[in-house]
Design a protein around this motif. Structure first.
Motif, PDB file in Angstrom:
ATOM      1  N   ILE A  37       0.791  -1.376   0.086  1.00 13.50           N
ATOM      2  CA  ILE A  37      -0.108  -0.020  -0.067  1.00 13.50           C
ATOM      3  C   ILE A  37       0.816   1.354   0.048  1.00 13.50           C
ATOM      4  O   ILE A  37       0.388   2.137  -0.578  1.00 13.50           O
ATOM      5  CB  ILE A  37      -0.925  -0.185   1.187  1.00 13.50           C
ATOM      6  CG1 ILE A  37      -1.910  -1.246   0.800  1.00 13.50           C
ATOM      7  CG2 ILE A  37      -1.750   1.256   1.383  1.00 13.50           C
ATOM      8  CD1 ILE A  37      -3.120  -1.269   2.052  1.00 13.50           C
TER       9      ILE A  37
ATOM     10  N   PHE B   6       3.017   2.053  -1.987  1.00  7.96           N
ATOM     11  CA  PHE B   6       3.293   2.375  -3.019  1.00  7.96           C
ATOM     12  C   PHE B   6       2.166   3.273  -3.770  1.00  7.96           C
ATOM     13  O   PHE B   6       2.354   3.900  -4.884  1.00  7.96           O
ATOM     14  CB  PHE B   6       3.805   1.239  -4.057  1.00  7.96           C
ATOM     15  CG  PHE B   6       5.006   0.799  -3.810  1.00  7.96           C
ATOM     16  CD1 PHE B   6       5.817   1.495  -4.517  1.00  7.96           C
ATOM     17  CD2 PHE B   6       5.452  -0.341  -2.958  1.00  7.96           C
ATOM     18  CE1 PHE B   6       7.501   1.085  -4.471  1.00  7.96           C
ATOM     19  CE2 PHE B   6       6.563  -0.503  -2.862  1.00  7.96           C
ATOM     20  CZ  PHE B   6       7.488   0.268  -3.424  1.00  7.96           C
ATOM     21  N   GLY B   7       1.131   3.113  -2.889  1.00  7.56           N
ATOM     22  CA  GLY B   7      -0.234   3.962  -3.517  1.00  7.56           C
ATOM     23  C   GLY B   7      -0.378   5.517  -3.060  1.00  7.56           C
ATOM     24  O   GLY B   7      -1.278   5.853  -3.164  1.00  7.56           O
ATOM     25  N   VAL B   8       0.955   5.942  -2.643  1.00 10.20           N
ATOM     26  CA  VAL B   8       0.550   7.073  -1.694  1.00 10.20           C
ATOM     27  C   VAL B   8       1.578   8.316  -2.514  1.00 10.20           C
ATOM     28  O   VAL B   8       1.329   9.331  -1.815  1.00 10.20           O
ATOM     29  CB  VAL B   8       0.615   7.135  -0.340  1.00 10.20           C
ATOM     30  CG1 VAL B   8      -0.358   6.163   0.239  1.00 10.20           C
ATOM     31  CG2 VAL B   8       2.030   6.453   0.202  1.00 10.20           C
ATOM     32  N   TRP B   9       2.146   8.003  -3.351  1.00  3.39           N
ATOM     33  CA  TRP B   9       3.391   8.929  -3.650  1.00  3.39           C
ATOM     34  C   TRP B   9       2.826  10.283  -3.725  1.00  3.39           C
ATOM     35  O   TRP B   9       3.520  10.970  -3.315  1.00  3.39           O
ATOM     36  CB  TRP B   9       4.195   8.546  -4.885  1.00  3.39           C
ATOM     37  CG  TRP B   9       3.433   8.482  -6.320  1.00  3.39           C
ATOM     38  CD1 TRP B   9       3.805   9.891  -6.993  1.00  3.39           C
ATOM     39  CD2 TRP B   9       2.777   7.695  -7.024  1.00  3.39           C
ATOM     40  NE1 TRP B   9       3.198   9.594  -8.410  1.00  3.39           N
ATOM     41  CE2 TRP B   9       2.741   8.287  -8.332  1.00  3.39           C
ATOM     42  CE3 TRP B   9       2.382   6.252  -6.769  1.00  3.39           C
ATOM     43  CZ2 TRP B   9       1.695   7.746  -9.125  1.00  3.39           C
ATOM     44  CZ3 TRP B   9       1.651   5.757  -7.649  1.00  3.39           C
ATOM     45  CH2 TRP B   9       1.444   6.259  -8.821  1.00  3.39           C
TER      46      TRP B   9
ATOM     47  N   PRO C 181      -4.925  16.656 -10.666  1.00  5.33           N
ATOM     48  CA  PRO C 181      -6.385  16.426 -10.774  1.00  5.33           C
ATOM     49  C   PRO C 181      -7.313  16.096  -9.466  1.00  5.33           C
ATOM     50  O   PRO C 181      -6.584  15.174  -8.888  1.00  5.33           O
ATOM     51  CB  PRO C 181      -6.282  15.554 -11.862  1.00  5.33           C
ATOM     52  CG  PRO C 181      -4.796  15.109 -12.282  1.00  5.33           C
ATOM     53  CD  PRO C 181      -4.067  16.059 -11.450  1.00  5.33           C
ATOM     54  N   GLY C 182      -8.428  16.680  -9.576  1.00  4.05           N
ATOM     55  CA  GLY C 182      -9.089  16.416  -8.304  1.00  4.05           C
ATOM     56  C   GLY C 182      -9.280  14.864  -8.099  1.00  4.05           C
ATOM     57  O   GLY C 182      -9.297  14.562  -6.687  1.00  4.05           O
ATOM     58  N   VAL C 183      -9.735  14.296  -8.843  1.00  3.88           N
ATOM     59  CA  VAL C 183      -9.978  12.742  -8.661  1.00  3.88           C
ATOM     60  C   VAL C 183      -9.054  11.955  -8.151  1.00  3.88           C
ATOM     61  O   VAL C 183      -8.977  11.222  -7.115  1.00  3.88           O
ATOM     62  CB  VAL C 183     -10.814  12.188  -9.671  1.00  3.88           C
ATOM     63  CG1 VAL C 183     -12.267  12.282  -9.771  1.00  3.88           C
ATOM     64  CG2 VAL C 183     -10.027  12.221 -10.993  1.00  3.88           C
ATOM     65  N   SER C 184      -7.831  12.289  -8.725  1.00  3.12           N
ATOM     66  CA  SER C 184      -6.704  11.319  -8.308  1.00  3.12           C
ATOM     67  C   SER C 184      -6.268  11.795  -6.810  1.00  3.12           C
ATOM     68  O   SER C 184      -5.766  10.953  -6.087  1.00  3.12           O
ATOM     69  CB  SER C 184      -5.314  11.486  -9.048  1.00  3.12           C
ATOM     70  OG  SER C 184      -5.640  12.395 -10.273  1.00  3.12           O
TER      71      SER C 184
ATOM     72  N   GLY D 210      -8.198  12.492  -4.436  1.00  2.00           N
ATOM     73  CA  GLY D 210      -9.308  11.781  -3.440  1.00  2.00           C
ATOM     74  C   GLY D 210      -8.544  10.445  -3.209  1.00  2.00           C
ATOM     75  O   GLY D 210      -8.406   9.693  -2.376  1.00  2.00           O
ATOM     76  N   MET D 211      -8.112   9.677  -4.318  1.00  2.00           N
ATOM     77  CA  MET D 211      -7.616   8.278  -4.284  1.00  2.00           C
ATOM     78  C   MET D 211      -6.299   8.120  -3.403  1.00  2.00           C
ATOM     79  O   MET D 211      -6.218   7.204  -2.641  1.00  2.00           O
ATOM     80  CB  MET D 211      -7.265   7.750  -5.618  1.00  2.00           C
ATOM     81  CG  MET D 211      -8.103   6.781  -6.438  1.00  2.00           C
ATOM     82  SD  MET D 211      -7.594   6.465  -8.328  1.00  2.00           S
ATOM     83  CE  MET D 211      -6.137   5.739  -7.421  1.00  2.00           C
ATOM     84  N   PHE D 212      -5.223   9.285  -3.641  1.00  2.00           N
ATOM     85  CA  PHE D 212      -4.012   9.102  -2.936  1.00  2.00           C
ATOM     86  C   PHE D 212      -4.608   9.495  -1.488  1.00  2.00           C
ATOM     87  O   PHE D 212      -3.859   8.709  -0.519  1.00  2.00           O
ATOM     88  CB  PHE D 212      -3.370  10.170  -3.573  1.00  2.00           C
ATOM     89  CG  PHE D 212      -2.592   9.596  -4.834  1.00  2.00           C
ATOM     90  CD1 PHE D 212      -1.871   8.555  -4.770  1.00  2.00           C
ATOM     91  CD2 PHE D 212      -2.626  10.168  -6.045  1.00  2.00           C
ATOM     92  CE1 PHE D 212      -1.284   8.102  -5.996  1.00  2.00           C
ATOM     93  CE2 PHE D 212      -2.040   9.986  -7.243  1.00  2.00           C
ATOM     94  CZ  PHE D 212      -1.497   9.076  -7.077  1.00  2.00           C
TER      95      PHE D 212
ATOM     96  N   ALA E 242      -7.052   8.528   0.097  1.00  2.00           N
ATOM     97  CA  ALA E 242      -7.510   7.200   0.743  1.00  2.00           C
ATOM     98  C   ALA E 242      -6.572   6.284   0.990  1.00  2.00           C
ATOM     99  O   ALA E 242      -6.378   5.746   2.088  1.00  2.00           O
ATOM    100  CB  ALA E 242      -8.446   6.732  -0.412  1.00  2.00           C
TER     101      ALA E 242
END
Ligand code: HEM
Ligand SMILES: [Cu+2]
Lengths: 101, 847
Positions: free
Chosen positions: B321, B323-326, B336-339, B341-343, B345
């Motif tokens: 996980i 790796f999912g936060v850089w 961009p706004g949506v990404s 949100g993902m990061f 999370a």
């Protein structure tokens, strides 16, 4: 091989899904309005597929934990929980995106 | 248990374990032979030693040296900041010093220190005589020491980098950073990452392949789990920063515009590549420390780790996980706004595993009887500090808060809480805990308490007020501040705290000087009552015999283990082949597979390290000819070092104890060399993947300037020759019965790969794509350059095979070299094809 697949498979699915979701989210940001709905559906479908696959891995590992191998129940249980966790994480990370669109 | 017998992983009959411990006395002279083979270095040999008992200690020592050096820089900064408008350091010097402090702490202290701990402890913990590639870890150590010292010395010439530890362009491009300061950073760090990767390969193969028989994954010590995930993360994350530093260096040296917006580049590319590495880096540092904590806590609390398997799960989850936060470091850059949100999370999710670990430690402490000795104190201190750092981290993971706190002292406070709590205190706990394993005396309890007390108090004094200064708006990286904004008091307290902390470290140094006596014939032993194999009585050959492990805490649960091991009643009580050797076991169930003959010391790996360092350092000062010469010499040394590998022994199988016969030669996936090659190729593949990402990213920044690719004829020719080359090289192994044919196939394979590369390169040149003119030109050439590097290595390997054939070293009795060369060439072919098709079909193929 099988051991590593069940141990890391779920988390690898998570990683693949993360990458795909990131790519799709970036595409949505630069694409025109009429392309956004299909992309969102694509992500939703992908999310569902990945979650199902992770859950399948978890169930398989859980069943395997009833016939313990040389290393006892440790590896199958660990695999089951890792895949479950991955399934939750997949839902969690696509939620903000799917929610908004 | 009922049911069918458990399947074996390798076909080894695990019922044979019942033969141990063996009865009867061992033959005379066996132990003496073992001692003679693993003898201590004499005179100059301490430079060429490869035994992990030495190299591990050197390695930890060097890391601590860099900790002290970077600490001195911190004291300089805190002196400057103690009062407003001071003149201790000029602005430019301050910039160099904070950059060096951050860089040295992160790259020359934190990562090497935990890697060093692995090199020192793992063989003993796993019951191996040494790690599988002792010269590789020695090489990694020397490269790191030489490169690191040279890098640090740049400070004395005013040549030190000054762009902050993450070196954002355009600030670090030639326009704003002329001079070679930034080049020192790029080449120095790039080089040290290579050494870190070498160490990681060693650790992965060591943990998977050199465990004591019976040490199935459920009995794998938690520290080894942590090191395994740690090394895996290095393999995935470090290629990204290697690529980033290479690209920036190419931009600076040759004018290829990756980050230069005026020619289609984008500085954001650096941030992506850097943080794809940089955030996992924090967990890379934290994992081995957590592994050490999870080993020390049960020992000082005298009870097994509560939720061992949850902790292992937490390691695995962290490994992925993180790796999912850089991009959370880039919240303020207008992603961009949506990404976002993902990061965000993922950033919140990643603190869960850390929470699991903390709860497991607390539960273990609560369920046992905690002893407040020096390691115990550091463990508790670490918990407290880390939890505080985690809280401020969760705050910063919330995007709106980060907008406020970004680039203020609040972040400085947060980062030091996390790093000191998550890594420095555990490391000190580890040093106190494991010193008796390598030293004749343990460290002093009394001085240890002082060290702990001063470090703990100093840490809070220094960094707690920084939260406040940050919220009051003081930005980080400023060399001074004006009076009258209420920043004086917190800054003064911070400075005092820094010196208190330093006093603690000083006392530790004194303690080390007084009590640390490694390499002796006596060890203080298991003073803290740990349960792992590393506490078995041992000499320079590690343990006398390699036990069959049946428990996660063998020393606690297996009766008489120490006695039987020392009496030689387990595996490998002597040296059946008459040289250094260790057992190779299978990755999941640790079933014995074969005996690995180990090298003896020689100077080649040291020279290889010297010349590799020379190559990078000379490149920095733009002495290109000398640099190339040094690089060639490094290659010669490496080849020379490999030359005596892959030689079958006269005895095809030997008795490794209790009449169990194992082969002395291996190839394919049971051999350690195969695993090392595969891991190396994963590194190559990661660089490729990150280059492809860069390619797509740069395209998305200026799609209209992208020009169409060259004609399809060149595509067809390059494809055919790449596939042919890879296939020939891969199939050579089957023709070993006819050694000349096999050799010819490898050479032809290498030649075809060269052809494919040449065709691709010249077709791009023929349509006039220039690397300087556009981002497309730059990134296409970068992908080509990476492939060119592999093709060059493939050519060297093919010549090496030819040379071995001339010496009669190619034949059916020694398939390993041909097999590994074949793997490498086949990978090179695949990599070439990916590069070829990505650059040709994207974006042109989409239209
Ligand atoms: C008590 C010991 C330490 C003190 C007093 C200290 C002090 C400082 C100071 C004053 C700064 C510069 C702030 C600025 O001007 O922006 C800084 C930055 C930093 N420190 Fe430390 N530090 C200590 C230990 C550590 C450790 C153990 C690590 C890592 C393992 C570390 C990593 C860093 C990093 C990464 C930076 C950021 C550098 C940059 O802005 O580029 N420090 N520290
Ligand atoms: Cu981060």
């Amino acid at each position: 091989m099988n051991t590593w697949l069940s141990l890391l498979g779920g988390l690898a699915l998570w990683a693949a899904h993360f990458l795909a979701a990131y790519a799709i989210a970036s595409l949505v940001d630069i694409s025109s309005y009429e392309h956004q709905a299909p992309l969102t559906w694509l992500l939703a479908g992908l999310t569902l597929a990945c979650v199902l696959a992770a859950v399948a891995l978890a169930v398989r590992a859980w069943r395997a934990s009833r016939r313990p191998g040389l290393g006892g129940v440790f590896v199958p249980r660990l695999s089951a929980l890792a895949s479950t966790l991955a399934a939750i994480a997949i839902v969690w990370q696509s939620a903000p995106f799917l929610w908004r669109h | 248990m009922n049911g069918p017998p458990t399947p074996s992983e390798t076909g080894f009959d695990t019922a044979l374990y019942e033969r141990f411990p063996t009865k009867g006395r061992r033959p005379k002279g066996e132990l003496e032979q073992l001692e003679a083979i693993w003898c201590a270095p004499r005179r100059w040999e301490w430079i060429t030693v490869i035994n992990n008992n030495y190299v591990g200690v050197y390695y930890v020592g060097a890391a601590m040296l860099f900790f002290v050096l970077a600490g001195v820089l911190a004291l300089l900064m805190r002196t400057q900041l103690a009062l407003p408008m001071q003149g201790v350091l000029a602005q430019e010097t301050y910039n160099q010093i904070f950059t060096m402090h951050g860089t040295v702490m992160m790259f020359l202290f934190a990562v090497p220190a935990v890697e060093a701990l692995g090199v020192l402890l793992l063989p003993q913990m796993l019951g191996a005589r040494d790690l599988p590639f002792p010269r590789l870890s020695a090489y990694a150590f020397w490269a790191y020491l030489i490169g690191g010292l040279a890098f640090f010395c740049s400070l004395f010439f005013g040549l030190a980098p000054n762009g902050g530890w993450f070196m954002y362009p355009p600030l670090t491009s030639t326009t704003y950073s002329p001079g070679i300061n930034a080049d020192f950073w790029l080449l120095g760090i790039g080089f040290i990452e290579i050494s870190a990767i070498a160490g990681a390969i060693e650790i992965i193969v060591g943990v998977l392949k050199t465990r004591a028989p019976g040490m199935t994954l459920d009995k794998l010590p938690v520290f080894a789990w942590a090191m395994l995930v740690f090394a895996g993360m290095i393999i995935i994350a470090f290629p990204s920063v290697i690529l980033a530093t290479t690209l920036l260096e190419l931009e600076r040296a040759l004018g290829w515009p990756f980050f230069d917006a005026t020619r289609g580049g984008d500085p954001m590319l650096w941030q992506h590549l850097f943080w794809f590495f940089g955030h996992p880096e924090v967990y890379i540092i934290f994992l081995p420390a957590a592994g050490a904590m999870s080993t020390i806590v049960p020992a000082v609390a005298r009870t097994p780790l509560v939720g061992h398997w949850l902790v292992v799960l937490a390691f695995l989850a962290t490994g992925f996980i993180s790796f999912g936060v850089w991009a959370h470091h880039m919240f303020t850059t207008g992603l961009p706004g949506v990404s976002v949100g993902m990061f965000s999370a993922a950033s919140m999710a990643v603190s869960l595993p850390a929470g699991v670990q903390v709860f497991s430690w607390i539960a273990t402490v609560a369920s046992g009887r905690m002893k407040f000795n020096a390691p115990g104190l550091f463990v508790l201190g670490s918990l407290l500090i880390f939890v505080m750092g985690g809280l401020t981290g969760v705050m910063a993971a919330m995007v709106p808060f980060d907008w406020q706190a970004h680039d203020t002292y609040f972040i400085v406070a947060h980062l030091h809480y996390v790093l000191i709590g998550g890594m420095v205190f555990p490391l000190f706990a580890a040093i106190y805990y494991w010193t008796p394993m390598v030293s004749a005396h343990p460290l002093s309890e009394r001085l240890g308490r002082w060290t702990f007390g001063l470090m703990f108090a100093g840490m809070h004094l220094a960094f707690l007020p920084m939260h406040l200064t940050g919220l009051m708006g003081m930005p980080r990286r400023v060399y001074t501040y004006a009076a009258g904004r209420d920043w004086e008091w917190p800054n003064l307290i911070s400075s005092i705290g820094a010196f208190v902390f330093a006093a603690g470290v000083l006392i530790w140094v004194i303690d080390m000087i007084r009590n640390f006596r490694p390499f002796g014939f006596s060890e203080a032993g298991n003073v803290y009552g740990g349960g792992g194999l590393e506490w078995l009585p041992a000499g320079l050959y590690s343990t006398r015999s390699i036990p069959v492990v049946t428990s996660l805490y063998p020393l606690w649960d297996q009766k008489n283990l120490a006695r039987d091991v020392a009496a030689g009643r387990y595996f490998l009580p002597g040296a059946p082949t008459g040289g250094r050797e260790t057992l190779v076991t299978s990755p999941v169930n640790a079933e014995p597979q074969h005996l690995l003959r180990m090298p003896i010391p020689s100077g080649w790996h040291v020279w290889a390290a010297v010349f590799t360092a020379g190559f990078f350092l000379l490149l920095t000062v733009q002495a290109y000819a000398a640099s190339v010469l040094s690089g060639v010499l490094a290659i010669v040394c490496v080849l020379r070092w490999c030359w005596f590998l892959d030689h079958p022994l006269p005895q095809q199988t030997v008795d490794v104890g209790a009449g169990i016969e194992l082969p002395t030669y291996a190839s394919g996936s049971s051999s350690t060399g195969w695993w090392a090659m595969v891991v190396t190729l994963v590194v190559g593949g990661m660089v490729l993947a990150m280059s492809v990402f860069s390619y797509v990213f740069l395209w998305s920044r200026s799609p209209d300037t992208w020009r169409p690719p060259p004609d399809t004829t060149s595509l067809a020719v390059a494809t055919a020759s790449a596939i042919g080359g890879g296939a020939l090289a891969l199939l050579a192994r089957r023709q070993l019965g006819r050694p000349w044919l096999a050799t010819a196939m490898v050479i032809a394979g290498g030649a075809l790969l060269g052809l494919a590369f040449g065709v691709d390169l010249s077709s791009w040149r023929s349509i006039g794509l220039s690397p300087q003119a556009s981002a497309q030109g730059a990134i296409v050439h970068a992908i080509l350059a990476w492939q060119g590097f592999f093709v060059a290595v493939a050519a060297i390997m093919a010549l090496y095979v030819l040379l071995r054939r001339l010496y009669g070293y190619v034949g059916p009795d020694r398939p390993a070299t041909i097999e590994l060369v074949g793997l490498f060439l086949a990978y090179t072919a695949g990599q070439g094809l990916v590069g070829l098709y990505v650059t040709r079909l994207f974006p042109a193929g989409l239209a």
